[in-house]
Design a protein around this motif. Structure first.
Motif, PDB file in Angstrom:
ATOM      1  N   LEU A  51      31.361  20.834  19.766  1.00 31.06           N
ATOM      2  CA  LEU A  51      31.793  22.229  19.644  1.00 31.06           C
ATOM      3  C   LEU A  51      32.634  22.649  20.843  1.00 31.06           C
ATOM      4  O   LEU A  51      33.608  23.396  20.695  1.00 31.06           O
ATOM      5  CB  LEU A  51      30.565  23.131  19.511  1.00 31.06           C
ATOM      6  CG  LEU A  51      30.833  24.634  19.382  1.00 31.06           C
ATOM      7  CD1 LEU A  51      31.687  24.924  18.155  1.00 31.06           C
ATOM      8  CD2 LEU A  51      29.518  25.417  19.316  1.00 31.06           C
ATOM      9  N   VAL A  52      32.284  22.153  22.017  1.00 35.16           N
ATOM     10  CA  VAL A  52      33.071  22.452  23.218  1.00 35.16           C
ATOM     11  C   VAL A  52      34.491  21.906  23.081  1.00 35.16           C
ATOM     12  O   VAL A  52      35.470  22.598  23.399  1.00 35.16           O
ATOM     13  CB  VAL A  52      32.385  21.857  24.471  1.00 35.16           C
ATOM     14  CG1 VAL A  52      33.335  21.886  25.663  1.00 35.16           C
ATOM     15  CG2 VAL A  52      31.116  22.625  24.803  1.00 35.16           C
ATOM     16  N   PHE A  53      34.625  20.678  22.596  1.00 35.04           N
ATOM     17  CA  PHE A  53      35.962  20.089  22.423  1.00 35.04           C
ATOM     18  C   PHE A  53      36.778  20.869  21.393  1.00 35.04           C
ATOM     19  O   PHE A  53      37.978  21.102  21.583  1.00 35.04           O
ATOM     20  CB  PHE A  53      35.847  18.624  22.012  1.00 35.04           C
ATOM     21  CG  PHE A  53      35.287  17.738  23.083  1.00 35.04           C
ATOM     22  CD1 PHE A  53      35.675  17.894  24.410  1.00 35.04           C
ATOM     23  CD2 PHE A  53      34.360  16.757  22.792  1.00 35.04           C
ATOM     24  CE1 PHE A  53      35.168  17.088  25.407  1.00 35.04           C
ATOM     25  CE2 PHE A  53      33.840  15.937  23.779  1.00 35.04           C
ATOM     26  CZ  PHE A  53      34.238  16.109  25.092  1.00 35.04           C
ATOM     27  N   PHE A  54      36.135  21.278  20.304  1.00 32.92           N
ATOM     28  CA  PHE A  54      36.839  22.077  19.295  1.00 32.92           C
ATOM     29  C   PHE A  54      37.283  23.416  19.887  1.00 32.92           C
ATOM     30  O   PHE A  54      38.408  23.874  19.638  1.00 32.92           O
ATOM     31  CB  PHE A  54      35.925  22.307  18.086  1.00 32.92           C
ATOM     32  CG  PHE A  54      36.509  23.231  17.058  1.00 32.92           C
ATOM     33  CD1 PHE A  54      37.521  22.816  16.221  1.00 32.92           C
ATOM     34  CD2 PHE A  54      36.044  24.538  16.944  1.00 32.92           C
ATOM     35  CE1 PHE A  54      38.067  23.674  15.275  1.00 32.92           C
ATOM     36  CE2 PHE A  54      36.576  25.401  16.002  1.00 32.92           C
ATOM     37  CZ  PHE A  54      37.593  24.970  15.168  1.00 32.92           C
ATOM     38  N   THR A  55      36.403  24.015  20.670  1.00 35.05           N
ATOM     39  CA  THR A  55      36.728  25.291  21.310  1.00 35.05           C
ATOM     40  C   THR A  55      37.907  25.138  22.256  1.00 35.05           C
ATOM     41  O   THR A  55      38.783  26.011  22.328  1.00 35.05           O
ATOM     42  CB  THR A  55      35.501  25.816  22.081  1.00 35.05           C
ATOM     43  OG1 THR A  55      34.404  25.966  21.178  1.00 35.05           O
ATOM     44  CG2 THR A  55      35.795  27.160  22.737  1.00 35.05           C
ATOM     45  N   PHE A  56      37.949  24.021  22.981  1.00 35.30           N
ATOM     46  CA  PHE A  56      39.070  23.778  23.878  1.00 35.30           C
ATOM     47  C   PHE A  56      40.376  23.650  23.102  1.00 35.30           C
ATOM     48  O   PHE A  56      41.421  24.171  23.535  1.00 35.30           O
ATOM     49  CB  PHE A  56      38.819  22.517  24.700  1.00 35.30           C
ATOM     50  CG  PHE A  56      39.967  22.120  25.579  1.00 35.30           C
ATOM     51  CD1 PHE A  56      40.246  22.818  26.741  1.00 35.30           C
ATOM     52  CD2 PHE A  56      40.780  21.046  25.227  1.00 35.30           C
ATOM     53  CE1 PHE A  56      41.316  22.456  27.547  1.00 35.30           C
ATOM     54  CE2 PHE A  56      41.851  20.684  26.032  1.00 35.30           C
ATOM     55  CZ  PHE A  56      42.119  21.390  27.197  1.00 35.30           C
TER      56      PHE A  56
END
Length: 225
Positions: free
Chosen positions: A63-68
């Protein structure tokens, strides 16, 4: 001023994704280590890590990578606010997700003694022996009460075992210190998330003001004709 705010936002966003990468590496490496044969050096940490929400940590890092990735349009388009707002909402979700992971581990530390008793009882004698050798102890509570000690180099006979301490105290102390480090790290990541949320809010405010001034200039420019 806008460039400084944007630079701060980019810096915090990069730090945000680095934290996500570290979280993913930690979870994947830990899962890999848990499949290996335990040794005296890693048996205690592996048992504790096996109780941690590693799958949730992997999901959180994804989810962090998608948010980035969502933040990229916000950085490329200098005046857009839609992508920036969406990015801010996702960062809030990531922060809550990470906080829940940290709180889960923290709550477990409040009942460490009972949790470790259950873990100890679920282990085969070979693992219990490794723990005895790791902490130089005999049995969980002591050598004379169930679960009884396993004969090994740390507890070669009942007499030597009775003279040694039980494993509960050193195991609990080790677990508390180890788990404290993990949930402190999780809360540290939440701190980075909060800092990023603040920079998102600052950048949103700055872009809103710039857009308002632009509309004023456009109206003044139209009125002059």
């Amino acid at each position: 001023m806008q460039d400084k705010i944007l630079a701060t936002y980019v810096l915090m966003d990069l730090l945000f994704v680095v934290c996500g990468g570290l979280l993913l590496i930690f979870a994947l490496v830990t899962k890999s280590e848990l499949t290996q044969t335990p040794t005296i050096q890693n048996v205690a940490t592996d048992l504790l890590l096996n109780e941690c929400p590693l799958t949730a940590a992997i999901a959180n890092s994804v989810l962090v990578f998608f948010t980035f990735l969502v933040s990229v349009p916000a950085m490329v388009a200098p005046m857009t606010r839609g992508w920036l707002k969406f990015h801010g909402y996702l960062v809030v979700v990531c922060a809550i997700f990470t906080m829940l992971i940290g709180l889960t581990i923290w709550f477990d530390t409040l009942k460490t003694r009972q949790n470790l008793s259950d873990i100890w009882n679920a282990q085969p004698s070979t693992t219990q022996s490794l723990l005895q050798q790791r902490f130089n102890c005999c049995g969980y509570n002591n050598a004379t009460s169930p679960p009884f000690f396993v004969p090994d180099s740390a507890c070669p006979n009942p007499l030597a075992a009775a003279a040694n301490i039980g494993c509960v105290t050193p195991f609990v102390n080790f677990a508390n210190t180890f788990l404290d480090t993990i949930f402190t790290g999780a809360f540290g990541i939440v701190g980075v998330d909060v800092a990023l949320i603040l920079t998102v809010a600052m950048l949103l405010k700055d872009r809103k003001e710039k857009e308002r001034y632009r509309h004023i200039d456009e109206k003044q420019g139209t009125g002059s004709f």
